[in-house]
Design a protein around this motif. Structure first.
Motif, PDB file in Angstrom:
ATOM      1  N   GLY A  18      -3.656  -6.591   9.412  1.00 15.28           N
ATOM      2  CA  GLY A  18      -3.319  -7.945   8.979  1.00 15.28           C
ATOM      3  C   GLY A  18      -3.368  -8.085   7.469  1.00 15.28           C
ATOM      4  N   ALA A  19      -4.380  -7.499   6.847  1.00  8.93           N
ATOM      5  CA  ALA A  19      -4.494  -7.558   5.388  1.00  8.93           C
ATOM      6  C   ALA A  19      -3.362  -6.782   4.733  1.00  8.93           C
ATOM      7  CB  ALA A  19      -5.845  -7.004   4.950  1.00  8.93           C
ATOM      8  N   GLU A  20      -3.008  -5.648   5.290  1.00  8.57           N
ATOM      9  CA  GLU A  20      -1.919  -4.844   4.737  1.00  8.57           C
ATOM     10  C   GLU A  20      -0.595  -5.600   4.801  1.00  8.57           C
ATOM     11  OE1 GLU A  20       0.026  -0.393   5.344  1.00  8.57           O
ATOM     12  OE2 GLU A  20      -1.567  -1.073   6.683  1.00  8.57           O
ATOM     13  N   ILE A  21      -0.338  -6.283   5.899  1.00  5.36           N
ATOM     14  CA  ILE A  21       0.886  -7.071   6.040  1.00  5.36           C
ATOM     15  C   ILE A  21       0.881  -8.243   5.070  1.00  5.36           C
ATOM     16  CG2 ILE A  21       2.135  -8.623   7.604  1.00  5.36           C
ATOM     17  CD1 ILE A  21       1.410  -6.660   9.868  1.00  5.36           C
ATOM     18  N   ALA A  22      -0.235  -8.947   4.984  1.00  7.38           N
ATOM     19  CA  ALA A  22      -0.312 -10.119   4.102  1.00  7.38           C
ATOM     20  C   ALA A  22      -0.134  -9.723   2.637  1.00  7.38           C
ATOM     21  CB  ALA A  22      -1.651 -10.827   4.303  1.00  7.38           C
ATOM     22  N   ILE A  23      -0.803  -8.671   2.219  1.00  4.19           N
ATOM     23  CA  ILE A  23      -0.699  -8.234   0.826  1.00  4.19           C
ATOM     24  C   ILE A  23       0.677  -7.634   0.549  1.00  4.19           C
ATOM     25  CG2 ILE A  23      -1.588  -6.569  -0.858  1.00  4.19           C
ATOM     26  CD1 ILE A  23      -4.361  -7.065   0.427  1.00  4.19           C
ATOM     27  N   GLY A  24       1.217  -6.897   1.519  1.00  8.52           N
ATOM     28  CA  GLY A  24       2.534  -6.285   1.353  1.00  8.52           C
ATOM     29  C   GLY A  24       3.643  -7.309   1.187  1.00  8.52           C
ATOM     30  N   LEU A  25       3.468  -8.485   1.738  1.00 11.03           N
ATOM     31  CA  LEU A  25       4.463  -9.542   1.582  1.00 11.03           C
ATOM     32  C   LEU A  25       4.156 -10.443   0.398  1.00 11.03           C
ATOM     33  CD1 LEU A  25       6.988 -10.911   2.742  1.00 11.03           C
ATOM     34  CD2 LEU A  25       5.480 -12.306   4.146  1.00 11.03           C
ATOM     35  N   ALA A  26       2.907 -10.812   0.227  1.00 12.63           N
ATOM     36  CA  ALA A  26       2.547 -11.804  -0.789  1.00 12.63           C
ATOM     37  C   ALA A  26       2.546 -11.244  -2.211  1.00 12.63           C
ATOM     38  CB  ALA A  26       1.175 -12.396  -0.470  1.00 12.63           C
ATOM     39  N   ALA A  27       2.127 -10.012  -2.396  1.00 14.73           N
ATOM     40  CA  ALA A  27       2.005  -9.468  -3.750  1.00 14.73           C
ATOM     41  C   ALA A  27       3.335  -9.445  -4.506  1.00 14.73           C
ATOM     42  CB  ALA A  27       1.370  -8.082  -3.714  1.00 14.73           C
ATOM     43  N   PRO A  28       4.429  -8.909  -3.929  1.00 14.05           N
ATOM     44  CA  PRO A  28       5.689  -8.921  -4.680  1.00 14.05           C
ATOM     45  C   PRO A  28       6.210 -10.335  -4.949  1.00 14.05           C
ATOM     46  CG  PRO A  28       5.854  -7.405  -2.840  1.00 14.05           C
ATOM     47  CD  PRO A  28       4.568  -8.153  -2.689  1.00 14.05           C
ATOM     48  N   ILE A  29       5.976 -11.244  -4.036  1.00 17.62           N
ATOM     49  CA  ILE A  29       6.428 -12.623  -4.235  1.00 17.62           C
ATOM     50  C   ILE A  29       5.648 -13.273  -5.376  1.00 17.62           C
ATOM     51  CG2 ILE A  29       6.516 -14.910  -3.176  1.00 17.62           C
ATOM     52  CD1 ILE A  29       7.089 -13.473  -0.509  1.00 17.62           C
TER      53      ILE A  29
END
Length: 70
Positions: A18-29
């Motif tokens: 869950g953390a990997e998905i959240a960071i993988g989407l939120a960081a570039p944005i």
């Protein structure tokens, strides 16, 4: 010997995913938003960050599918 995993280990795996998905989407944005504000190019870098975040999600999903296939 039992094939059951420790429940805490299972929870840690799901939390990590869950953390990997959240960071993988939120960081570039978020980085795209910050760069747009800095360079005053709104919304172009933000849109690039959104695209990169979506690509990250697909990479994560394909890696997960490959791991589960083994």
């Amino acid at each position: 010997m039992s094939d059951k995993k420790n429940p805490l280990t299972e929870y840690a795996e799901y939390l990590s995913l869950g953390a990997e998905i959240a960071i993988g989407l939120a960081a570039p944005i978020l980085i795209g938003y910050w760069l747009d504000e800095y360079f005053e190019t709104s919304p172009w870098i933000l849109l690039g960050g959104c695209g990169l975040g979506i690509i990250n999600i697909f990479v994560i999903i394909f890696r997960l599918a490959k791991r589960l296939d083994n």
